[in-house]
Scaffold this active site. Structure first.
Site, PDB file in Angstrom:
ATOM      1  N   ARG A 117       0.860  -1.187   0.000  1.00 32.06           N
ATOM      2  CA  ARG A 117       0.000   0.000   0.000  1.00 32.06           C
ATOM      3  C   ARG A 117       0.892   1.231   0.000  1.00 32.06           C
ATOM      4  O   ARG A 117       1.793   1.356   0.836  1.00 32.06           O
ATOM      5  CB  ARG A 117      -0.906   0.045   1.221  1.00 32.06           C
ATOM      6  N   HIS A 135      -7.339   0.745  -6.390  1.00 34.10           N
ATOM      7  CA  HIS A 135      -7.583  -0.013  -5.157  1.00 34.10           C
ATOM      8  C   HIS A 135      -8.337  -1.298  -5.555  1.00 34.10           C
ATOM      9  O   HIS A 135      -9.506  -1.474  -5.222  1.00 34.10           O
ATOM     10  CB  HIS A 135      -8.403   0.848  -4.191  1.00 34.10           C
ATOM     11  N   GLN A 153     -10.168  -3.612  -2.963  1.00 38.63           N
ATOM     12  CA  GLN A 153     -11.407  -3.000  -2.471  1.00 38.63           C
ATOM     13  C   GLN A 153     -12.561  -3.310  -3.430  1.00 38.63           C
ATOM     14  O   GLN A 153     -13.658  -3.675  -3.007  1.00 38.63           O
ATOM     15  CB  GLN A 153     -11.239  -1.485  -2.330  1.00 38.63           C
ATOM     16  N   ASP A 182     -16.963   7.759  -1.172  1.00 39.88           N
ATOM     17  CA  ASP A 182     -15.652   7.639  -0.513  1.00 39.88           C
ATOM     18  C   ASP A 182     -15.312   9.034   0.007  1.00 39.88           C
ATOM     19  O   ASP A 182     -15.993  10.022  -0.323  1.00 39.88           O
ATOM     20  CB  ASP A 182     -14.617   7.144  -1.552  1.00 39.88           C
ATOM     21  N   CYS A 219     -16.192   2.459   1.130  1.00 43.41           N
ATOM     22  CA  CYS A 219     -15.008   1.627   1.399  1.00 43.41           C
ATOM     23  C   CYS A 219     -14.532   1.771   2.839  1.00 43.41           C
ATOM     24  O   CYS A 219     -13.855   0.875   3.351  1.00 43.41           O
ATOM     25  CB  CYS A 219     -13.893   1.979   0.419  1.00 43.41           C
ATOM     26  N   ARG A 235     -13.647  -7.527   2.843  1.00 43.59           N
ATOM     27  CA  ARG A 235     -12.229  -7.320   2.510  1.00 43.59           C
ATOM     28  C   ARG A 235     -11.422  -8.558   2.917  1.00 43.59           C
ATOM     29  O   ARG A 235     -10.489  -8.962   2.245  1.00 43.59           O
ATOM     30  CB  ARG A 235     -11.665  -6.087   3.245  1.00 43.59           C
TER      31      ARG A 235
END
Ligand code: CP
Ligand code: NVA
Length: 331
Positions: A110, A137, A140, A233, A277, A316
């Site tokens: 990340r 991402h 996700q 988001d 998310c 996730r």
């Protein structure tokens, strides 16, 4: 046609690394792994496997999902804060990648630059998974699709509307994931925050081959009509904090509130869900929002029965586990 059986040894740097069948196969595997875990059954599919978790940016869900996913299947993880290793400072990313590749069976990264995750994949010789970069991402998006599938069954034909910063990592990965699944995707965003024309054209062409559509809308009420999932988001992503004030001013009309949920036309029939998310600014209880309150979503929407944000967060774990198993399971 490719399926998850062909994913051994492969990396996930963006969703374009996967075929539609592989995305669908990963979702099926994640659903099975979730069912098993809820039944108290875990396996040893990652026994003896070591996974490095390199994080330049903060994380709660991605880091914990990766750690628990590996442990559930007999593997183990090593958390490497980028500030505590030499990556890109005293040592090139390529050299660090070659060292880690001699010790670990896979690397989840990340951070900021997409180029870093690409270099790790190029030089480590082991599967590398993108756990969020400025650009994308992808893990996700897998959890997002899984959550929609759990609620509605078939993905194809469903309508997802993303409202907010339309060019960020989450929005653009979701756009492609929906396109690959034959869904209708609306990116509802101000003109200055829409994804590049090339990206939209590519996603729309992917969608149209599968019976779906991708379009941009600037009017939030028009854009959200017919949505089965409304998604948002944060308005400023990690690394963009200096743009906070201008984003708040620009994106206020795109806040997901009850008026917007009503404008879907699907609220009364219980045919729409809310997704985020996370982390989310939905009330005063964070340092950022203690003075201004809710930003991208109001608290009543966030806490409503149609909000599936914590299922999404749990997913996730199951999707990252599916990815690890598909790329690393031996035999
Ligand atoms: N959604 C997500 O990636 O959360 P974290 O930043 O907590 O990992
Ligand atoms: N767009 C957000 C997602 C966080 C999970 C960010 O990059 O900060």
């Amino acid at each position: 046609m490719r399926d998850v059986m062909d994913m051994k040894g492969r990396s996930l740097l963006t969703l374009s690394d996967l075929s539609d069948e592989e995305v669908a196969g990963l979702l099926d595997l994640a659903l099975r792994l979730k069912q098993d875990k809820h039944a108290g059954v875990c396996g040893q599919r990652l026994a003896g496997q070591h996974i490095a978790l390199i994080f330049e940016k903060m994380s709660t869900r991605t880091r914990c999902a990766a750690a628990v996913a590996a442990a559930d299947e007999g593997g183990r993880t090593e958390y490497l804060a980028a500030t505590e290793i030499h990556l890109g400072k005293k040592e090139s990313v390529a050299d660090t990648a070659r060292v880690l590749g001699r010790m670990f069976d896979g690397i989840l990264f990340r951070g900021y630059r997409q180029e870093t995750v690409e270099l790790l994949a190029q030089f480590s010789g082991v599967p590398v998974w993108n756990g969020l970069t400025d650009l994308s991402h992808p893990t996700q998006a897998l959890a997002d699709l899984m959550t929609i599938k759990e609620r509605f069954g078939e993905l194809a034909g469903r309508r997802v509307v993303y409202a907010g910063d339309g060019r960020n990592n989450v929005a653009t990965s979701l756009m492609l994931a929906c396109a690959m699944s034959g869904m209708h995707f609306v990116n509802c965003t101000p003109p200055s925050l829409k994804p590049s024309d090339d990206l939209i054209a590519h996603a729309d062409s992917v969608a149209s081959q599968r019976g779906g559509t991708v379009r941009v809308a600037h009017d939030p009420h028009e854009g959200v009509a017919g949505a089965h999932a409304v998604y948002t988001d944060v308005w400023t992503s990690m690394g963009e904090e200096d743009q906070f004030d201008e984003r708040v001013a620009l994106l206020r009309p795109y806040q997901v509130n009850m008026d917007m949920m009503q404008a879907t036309g699907n609220l009364e029939q219980d045919e729409v869900i809310f997704l985020h998310c996370l982390p989310a600014f939905h009330d005063h209880r964070t340092k950022v929002t203690q003075k201004i309150g809710a930003l991208e979503v109001t608290d009543d929407v966030f806490e409503a029965p149609f909000s599936k944000v914590f299922d999404q967060a749990e997913n996730r774990l199951h999707t990252i586990k599916a990815l690890f198993v598909a790329s690393l399971e031996k035999g």
